[in-house]
Write a protein that holds these residues in place. Structure first.
Motif, PDB file in Angstrom:
ATOM      1  N   GLN A   7      43.873  79.396  26.994  1.00  0.00           N
ATOM      2  CA  GLN A   7      45.358  78.230  26.459  1.00  0.00           C
ATOM      3  C   GLN A   7      46.142  78.928  26.104  1.00  0.00           C
ATOM      4  O   GLN A   7      46.980  79.087  26.259  1.00  0.00           O
ATOM      5  CB  GLN A   7      44.728  77.300  24.883  1.00  0.00           C
ATOM      6  CG  GLN A   7      43.561  76.532  25.348  1.00  0.00           C
ATOM      7  CD  GLN A   7      43.690  75.778  26.889  1.00  0.00           C
ATOM      8  OE1 GLN A   7      44.851  75.071  26.578  1.00  0.00           O
ATOM      9  NE2 GLN A   7      42.698  75.570  26.890  1.00  0.00           N
ATOM     10  N   LEU A   8      46.281  79.902  25.722  1.00  0.00           N
ATOM     11  CA  LEU A   8      47.399  81.232  24.782  1.00  0.00           C
ATOM     12  C   LEU A   8      47.738  81.846  26.652  1.00  0.00           C
ATOM     13  O   LEU A   8      49.417  82.464  25.872  1.00  0.00           O
ATOM     14  CB  LEU A   8      46.077  82.425  24.203  1.00  0.00           C
ATOM     15  CG  LEU A   8      47.411  83.720  23.469  1.00  0.00           C
ATOM     16  CD1 LEU A   8      48.224  83.515  22.641  1.00  0.00           C
ATOM     17  CD2 LEU A   8      46.717  85.126  23.179  1.00  0.00           C
ATOM     18  N   LYS A   9      47.390  81.772  27.289  1.00  0.00           N
ATOM     19  CA  LYS A   9      48.291  82.067  28.460  1.00  0.00           C
ATOM     20  C   LYS A   9      49.308  81.329  29.002  1.00  0.00           C
ATOM     21  O   LYS A   9      50.302  82.107  29.137  1.00  0.00           O
ATOM     22  CB  LYS A   9      47.150  81.747  29.212  1.00  0.00           C
ATOM     23  CG  LYS A   9      47.027  82.744  31.203  1.00  0.00           C
ATOM     24  CD  LYS A   9      46.554  82.866  31.998  1.00  0.00           C
ATOM     25  CE  LYS A   9      47.214  83.287  33.319  1.00  0.00           C
ATOM     26  NZ  LYS A   9      46.227  83.679  34.512  1.00  0.00           N
ATOM     27  N   LYS A  10      49.431  80.089  28.891  1.00  0.00           N
ATOM     28  CA  LYS A  10      50.213  79.156  28.935  1.00  0.00           C
ATOM     29  C   LYS A  10      51.708  79.727  27.420  1.00  0.00           C
ATOM     30  O   LYS A  10      52.531  79.865  27.978  1.00  0.00           O
ATOM     31  CB  LYS A  10      50.193  77.916  28.616  1.00  0.00           C
ATOM     32  CG  LYS A  10      48.700  77.735  29.722  1.00  0.00           C
ATOM     33  CD  LYS A  10      48.684  76.325  29.224  1.00  0.00           C
ATOM     34  CE  LYS A  10      47.231  75.536  30.068  1.00  0.00           C
ATOM     35  NZ  LYS A  10      46.558  74.364  30.207  1.00  0.00           N
ATOM     36  N   THR A  11      51.131  79.499  26.640  1.00  0.00           N
ATOM     37  CA  THR A  11      52.346  80.154  25.733  1.00  0.00           C
ATOM     38  C   THR A  11      52.246  81.772  25.792  1.00  0.00           C
ATOM     39  O   THR A  11      53.686  82.085  25.244  1.00  0.00           O
ATOM     40  CB  THR A  11      51.923  79.537  24.207  1.00  0.00           C
ATOM     41  OG1 THR A  11      50.253  79.750  24.550  1.00  0.00           O
ATOM     42  CG2 THR A  11      51.633  78.036  24.238  1.00  0.00           C
ATOM     43  N   ASP A  12      51.337  82.502  25.624  1.00  0.00           N
ATOM     44  CA  ASP A  12      52.291  83.584  25.513  1.00  0.00           C
ATOM     45  C   ASP A  12      50.982  84.602  26.400  1.00  0.00           C
ATOM     46  O   ASP A  12      50.666  85.409  25.883  1.00  0.00           O
ATOM     47  CB  ASP A  12      51.254  84.183  24.040  1.00  0.00           C
ATOM     48  CG  ASP A  12      52.296  85.930  23.855  1.00  0.00           C
ATOM     49  OD1 ASP A  12      52.940  86.272  24.250  1.00  0.00           O
ATOM     50  OD2 ASP A  12      52.159  86.254  22.290  1.00  0.00           O
TER      51      ASP A  12
END
Length: 179
Positions: free
Chosen positions: A102-107
């Motif tokens: 999920q972090l890949k999308k934001t950072d």
């Protein structure tokens, strides 16, 4: 009587080693063995070759059987309880990786750093698994694999905690700006 024979042999020992029976005695022994049949000698040589071949075949079969048994025994010596725990760790690691994804999308930069660490540990785990299949000590290798899985879990948990702290920090920053 026994002492006399012993003394005789001690005194005449060198004569026993140096003396050779005459040639005619050897020929008479050979004639007696084969009784005038030269085919018997050839048959004896052929029989020895045949028996040697059978012995070599038996040795090869037993060696192959032992190697097959050892190969199967090394694969079956893994404790099923450890295997079950290992599968549970892998399931939990995959679940944590999904959360981390999920972090890949934001950072994406932070995600790349985090996933690199996990990928390195996973490559180490696969190397240990390969060593286990090649016949390495099953107990030591399984223990190293379990330690590796625990390290993956710990790293993922720390990374997810960092992400959670960042989210909380951002929320608190937004709340103070709203006031």
């Amino acid at each position: 009587m026994s002492r006399k024979i012993d003394n005789y042999f001690k005194k005449n020992r060198s004569a026993f080693y140096e003396a050779e029976p005459p040639e005619h005695i050897w020929r008479s022994i050979e004639k007696e063995l084969f009784k005038g049949n030269p085919q018997k000698k050839k048959f004896l040589v052929m029989r020895i070759g045949y028996l040697t071949g059978i012995a070599a075949t038996i040795i090869i079969v037993f060696t192959a059987g032992f190697m097959f048994w050892k190969y199967n025994h090394s694969k079956q010596s893994v404790n099923p309880d450890i295997s079950a725990v290992q599968h549970e760790y892998i399931r939990m690691i995959n679940s944590k990786k999904e959360e981390l994804y999920q972090l890949k999308k934001t950072d994406p930069v932070m995600y790349a750093d985090f996933i690199k660490d996990i990928d390195d540990l996973e490559a180490n785990y696969l190397q240990l698994k390969n060593n286990l299949n090649k016949g390495a000590n099953p107990d030591e290798t399984m223990m190293a694999m379990m330690v590796n899985l625990q390290a993956q879990m710990d790293a993922l948990n720390q990374q997810l905690q960092v992400i959670e702290k960042l989210k909380n920090f951002k929320r608190k920053g937004n709340e103070t700006q709203d006031i």
